[in-house]
Design a protein around this motif. Structure first.
Motif, PDB file in Angstrom:
ATOM      1  N   GLU A  81       8.197  12.747   3.441  1.00  0.00           N
ATOM      2  CA  GLU A  81       6.998  12.945   2.756  1.00  0.00           C
ATOM      3  C   GLU A  81       7.051  11.939   1.516  1.00  0.00           C
ATOM      4  O   GLU A  81       7.849  11.865   0.689  1.00  0.00           O
ATOM      5  CB  GLU A  81       6.749  14.201   2.095  1.00  0.00           C
ATOM      6  CG  GLU A  81       6.493  15.253   3.196  1.00  0.00           C
ATOM      7  CD  GLU A  81       5.085  15.129   3.694  1.00  0.00           C
ATOM      8  OE1 GLU A  81       4.154  14.638   3.013  1.00  0.00           O
ATOM      9  OE2 GLU A  81       4.892  15.498   5.049  1.00  0.00           O
ATOM     10  N   GLU A  82       6.003  11.133   1.553  1.00  0.00           N
ATOM     11  CA  GLU A  82       5.994   9.812   0.564  1.00  0.00           C
ATOM     12  C   GLU A  82       6.117  10.583  -0.642  1.00  0.00           C
ATOM     13  O   GLU A  82       6.573   9.813  -1.761  1.00  0.00           O
ATOM     14  CB  GLU A  82       4.813   9.013   0.787  1.00  0.00           C
ATOM     15  CG  GLU A  82       4.854   8.181   2.303  1.00  0.00           C
ATOM     16  CD  GLU A  82       3.708   7.305   2.331  1.00  0.00           C
ATOM     17  OE1 GLU A  82       2.882   7.377   1.610  1.00  0.00           O
ATOM     18  OE2 GLU A  82       3.676   6.757   3.275  1.00  0.00           O
ATOM     19  N   SER A  83       5.283  11.492  -1.136  1.00  0.00           N
ATOM     20  CA  SER A  83       5.385  12.014  -2.473  1.00  0.00           C
ATOM     21  C   SER A  83       6.647  12.401  -2.859  1.00  0.00           C
ATOM     22  O   SER A  83       6.749  12.425  -4.149  1.00  0.00           O
ATOM     23  CB  SER A  83       4.329  13.057  -2.546  1.00  0.00           C
ATOM     24  OG  SER A  83       4.663  14.354  -1.936  1.00  0.00           O
ATOM     25  N   ILE A  94      13.982   1.212  -1.477  1.00  0.00           N
ATOM     26  CA  ILE A  94      13.418  -0.232  -0.519  1.00  0.00           C
ATOM     27  C   ILE A  94      11.886  -0.103  -0.605  1.00  0.00           C
ATOM     28  O   ILE A  94      11.223  -1.455  -0.556  1.00  0.00           O
ATOM     29  CB  ILE A  94      13.921   0.016   0.838  1.00  0.00           C
ATOM     30  CG1 ILE A  94      15.181  -0.339   0.988  1.00  0.00           C
ATOM     31  CG2 ILE A  94      12.957  -0.785   1.794  1.00  0.00           C
ATOM     32  CD1 ILE A  94      16.000   0.192   2.340  1.00  0.00           C
ATOM     33  N   ILE A  95      11.089   0.916  -0.595  1.00  0.00           N
ATOM     34  CA  ILE A  95       9.676   0.891  -0.716  1.00  0.00           C
ATOM     35  C   ILE A  95       9.236   0.475  -2.175  1.00  0.00           C
ATOM     36  O   ILE A  95       8.198  -0.347  -2.363  1.00  0.00           O
ATOM     37  CB  ILE A  95       9.109   2.359  -0.420  1.00  0.00           C
ATOM     38  CG1 ILE A  95       9.334   2.303   0.964  1.00  0.00           C
ATOM     39  CG2 ILE A  95       7.564   2.407  -1.067  1.00  0.00           C
ATOM     40  CD1 ILE A  95       8.762   3.897   1.390  1.00  0.00           C
ATOM     41  N   PRO A 136       8.091  -3.730   2.008  1.00  0.00           N
ATOM     42  CA  PRO A 136       8.426  -5.085   1.373  1.00  0.00           C
ATOM     43  C   PRO A 136       9.736  -5.680   1.765  1.00  0.00           C
ATOM     44  O   PRO A 136      10.662  -4.762   1.633  1.00  0.00           O
ATOM     45  CB  PRO A 136       8.381  -4.775   0.198  1.00  0.00           C
ATOM     46  CG  PRO A 136       8.511  -3.296  -0.500  1.00  0.00           C
ATOM     47  CD  PRO A 136       8.029  -2.630   0.924  1.00  0.00           C
ATOM     48  N   VAL A 137       9.764  -7.037   2.174  1.00  0.00           N
ATOM     49  CA  VAL A 137      11.039  -7.389   2.465  1.00  0.00           C
ATOM     50  C   VAL A 137      11.236  -8.837   1.956  1.00  0.00           C
ATOM     51  O   VAL A 137      10.363  -9.632   1.953  1.00  0.00           O
ATOM     52  CB  VAL A 137      11.147  -7.842   4.200  1.00  0.00           C
ATOM     53  CG1 VAL A 137      12.333  -8.450   4.408  1.00  0.00           C
ATOM     54  CG2 VAL A 137      10.802  -6.414   4.908  1.00  0.00           C
ATOM     55  N   GLU A 142       0.787  -1.302   0.102  1.00  0.00           N
ATOM     56  CA  GLU A 142       0.130   0.007  -0.037  1.00  0.00           C
ATOM     57  C   GLU A 142       0.874   1.157  -0.028  1.00  0.00           C
ATOM     58  O   GLU A 142       0.581   1.989  -0.600  1.00  0.00           O
ATOM     59  CB  GLU A 142      -0.866  -0.147   1.197  1.00  0.00           C
ATOM     60  CG  GLU A 142      -2.020   1.114   0.951  1.00  0.00           C
ATOM     61  CD  GLU A 142      -3.003   1.150   2.423  1.00  0.00           C
ATOM     62  OE1 GLU A 142      -3.602   2.034   2.751  1.00  0.00           O
ATOM     63  OE2 GLU A 142      -3.013  -0.008   2.905  1.00  0.00           O
ATOM     64  N   LYS A 143       2.053   1.028   0.853  1.00  0.00           N
ATOM     65  CA  LYS A 143       2.863   2.244   0.710  1.00  0.00           C
ATOM     66  C   LYS A 143       3.401   2.624  -0.732  1.00  0.00           C
ATOM     67  O   LYS A 143       3.490   3.680  -1.009  1.00  0.00           O
ATOM     68  CB  LYS A 143       4.054   2.236   1.905  1.00  0.00           C
ATOM     69  CG  LYS A 143       4.984   3.383   2.201  1.00  0.00           C
ATOM     70  CD  LYS A 143       5.894   3.008   3.006  1.00  0.00           C
ATOM     71  CE  LYS A 143       5.419   2.924   4.546  1.00  0.00           C
ATOM     72  NZ  LYS A 143       4.787   4.036   5.023  1.00  0.00           N
ATOM     73  N   GLY A 144       3.955   1.678  -0.993  1.00  0.00           N
ATOM     74  CA  GLY A 144       4.512   1.707  -2.523  1.00  0.00           C
ATOM     75  C   GLY A 144       3.595   2.100  -3.601  1.00  0.00           C
ATOM     76  O   GLY A 144       3.708   2.950  -4.210  1.00  0.00           O
TER      77      GLY A 144
END
Length: 466
Positions: A394-396, A224-225, A277-278, A150-152
């Motif tokens: 900030e994710e953006s 990583i994301i 994600p790992v 969801e984060k990605g």
């Protein structure tokens, strides 16, 4: 606008949904003949012969092969007049049953009636070439499709909506203002204009450098994301590596026994830890052995933890460190290592101070995996390492794309060279070259200054139909 071999004049078509069974499949047609092709293969129901298919209205009817007088499928169809479409061209879409046979037959009809098969990513490429998306937004489309968490997904959506583009454009605007000041002072030295001092030039270049540095600082987290954190679990045999993997996965994926050397090869699984994600690799226990197969597994283990973003080094805390433990310690980078002192429920023989003296840069966690002790702390430690111990960015504004990262690095080098020359009071002519180079490199990120080869490489990553 960049034109690629006149292909923008073609009308293209492709299956826009994934192959396989599904309730609905979509065929997309884009280009000047989209309406004409739809008229030739689609017959709406309850539409008078004198009427025409209206713009942006969904119709129910049949796709028919008129040459064979054969109905292909019962469908819904829509025509959308450009430029307010995905490609900024005329677009027709047909929604049929999700049978691969139906999809292929309808696509074949579209091709027979004048369309050509779209290349990978050609619909999005046209959106870029027609100015509806810039290059970072276009690249974000494929990241949305391929998002693993969801984060990605949210990072990709933010970039598709232009968050990163806005930041790059703002930075280029600052650089252009500076470039204008430098050029005016060079070309019109005798005119009544405000003189650009070297102190002011330094201040502006430092601001530009700081802005680029802040973007570059997000790259590790962004990678990583997007791609996942590569984590290797290492240690001598029978210290609990497979038990840890099973605990993190919350299922029995790896075989757990009291017999040392049970894991003969690396076992890789993908999981998410608090939406990160790992890629988790359980390695063969590292020890001296005459077993040929086990030796191969041990070599794979060494290769795996050398490539890993993070190493979880497990030791049996109830026993003194062995020669095998010391051999592993000599091979690992303590700055990317978490030491899990396992089996503390049996009593702790290995002290925290001993581990700290051997691996000063490593984090330590006391654990008893079979009692589920230490798992939550490990997850929190991994999350902290992903964000570098800082408040989440900030994710953006995360840099998730290697192309963007490399261009930012080159832009930083150009701006730093300009700053160094300004500090040395060198001629403005030389400084101007590097400032302009920095501005152009940032332009390549959003596609304002980019070659056909780069465009082709970007869209080659896409799937057909997008």
């Amino acid at each position: 606008m960049i034109q690629l071999g006149g292909t923008m004049e073609d009308t293209i078509a492709a299956i826009a949904t994934a192959y396989g069974e599904g309730g609905i499949g979509i065929i997309r047609i884009s280009g000047p003949e989209a309406k004409s092709i739809l008229d030739k293969l689609f017959i709406p129901k309850n539409l008078e012969i004198t009427e025409h298919i209206a713009n942006r209205r969904l119709y129910y009817g049949n796709v028919v092969d008129k040459a064979k007088n054969q109905r292909i499928d019962e469908v819904l169809a829509v025509f959308m007049n450009g430029p307010r479409t995905y490609t900024a061209e005329d677009v027709a879409e047909i929604y049929c049953h999700g049978s691969i046979i139906s999809l292929r037959k309808i696509l074949d009809l579209a091709l027979q009636h004048g369309a050509r098969l779209a290349e990978k990513g050609e619909f999005t490429k046209r959106a870029f070439l027609n100015g509806r998306l810039d290059l970072t937004q276009a690249e974000a489309v494929i990241d949305v499709i391929r998002a693993k968490t969801e984060k990605g997904f949210h990072v990709a959506v933010d970039q598709m909506e232009g968050a990163l583009s806005e930041k790059i454009r703002s930075l280029r605007s600052i650089i252009m203002d500076l470039l204008v000041d430098v050029t005016v002072n060079l070309d019109y030295p005798d005119e009544d204009i405000e003189e650009l001092t070297y102190d002011a030039l330094e201040k502006s270049l430092m601001l530009i450098n700081d802005n680029i540095d802040r973007l570059l600082a997000t790259a590790d987290t962004g990678r990583i994301i997007r791609e996942g954190l590569h984590v290797a679990i290492i240690g001598k045999p029978n210290v609990g590596k497979s038990s840890l993997m099973n605990a993190l996965l919350k299922e029995s994926r790896a075989i757990v026994t009291e017999i040392p050397g049970t894991t003969r090869d690396t076992i890789e699984e993908v999981l998410t830890i608090q939406d990160i994600p790992v890629r988790l690799v359980d390695t063969a226990g590292i020890r001296e052995t005459e077993d040929v197969i086990e030796k191969i597994g041990i070599e794979k283990s060494k290769e795996s933890f050398n490539k890993a973003d993070l190493v979880i080094f497990m030791i049996d805390g109830s026993r003194p460190l062995s020669e095998e433990d010391f051999r592993i310690i000599n091979h690992i980078d303590d700055n990317k290592t978490i030491v899990m002192i396992n089996k503390t429920d049996l009593g702790q023989t290995v002290s925290d101070q001993e581990i700290k003296s051997l691996l000063p840069g490593a984090a330590t966690i006391k654990a008893a995996i079979r009692e589920d002790k230490g798992i939550e702390e490990l997850e929190q430690k991994i999350l902290s390492l992903v964000y570098g111990g800082k408040v989440k960015q900030e994710e953006s504004l995360l840099i998730t794309n290697v192309r963007h990262y490399n261009l930012l690095r080159s832009a930083k080098e150009a701006s730093k060279d300009a700053l160094d020359m300004a500090r040395n009071r060198e001629a403005l002519d030389f400084i101007e070259v590097d400032i302009k180079r920095c501005w152009e490199l940032l332009g390549e990120i959003i596609g304002d200054s980019v070659t056909e080869d780069i465009i082709d490489q970007v869209f080659e990553r896409f799937c057909l139909g997008k």
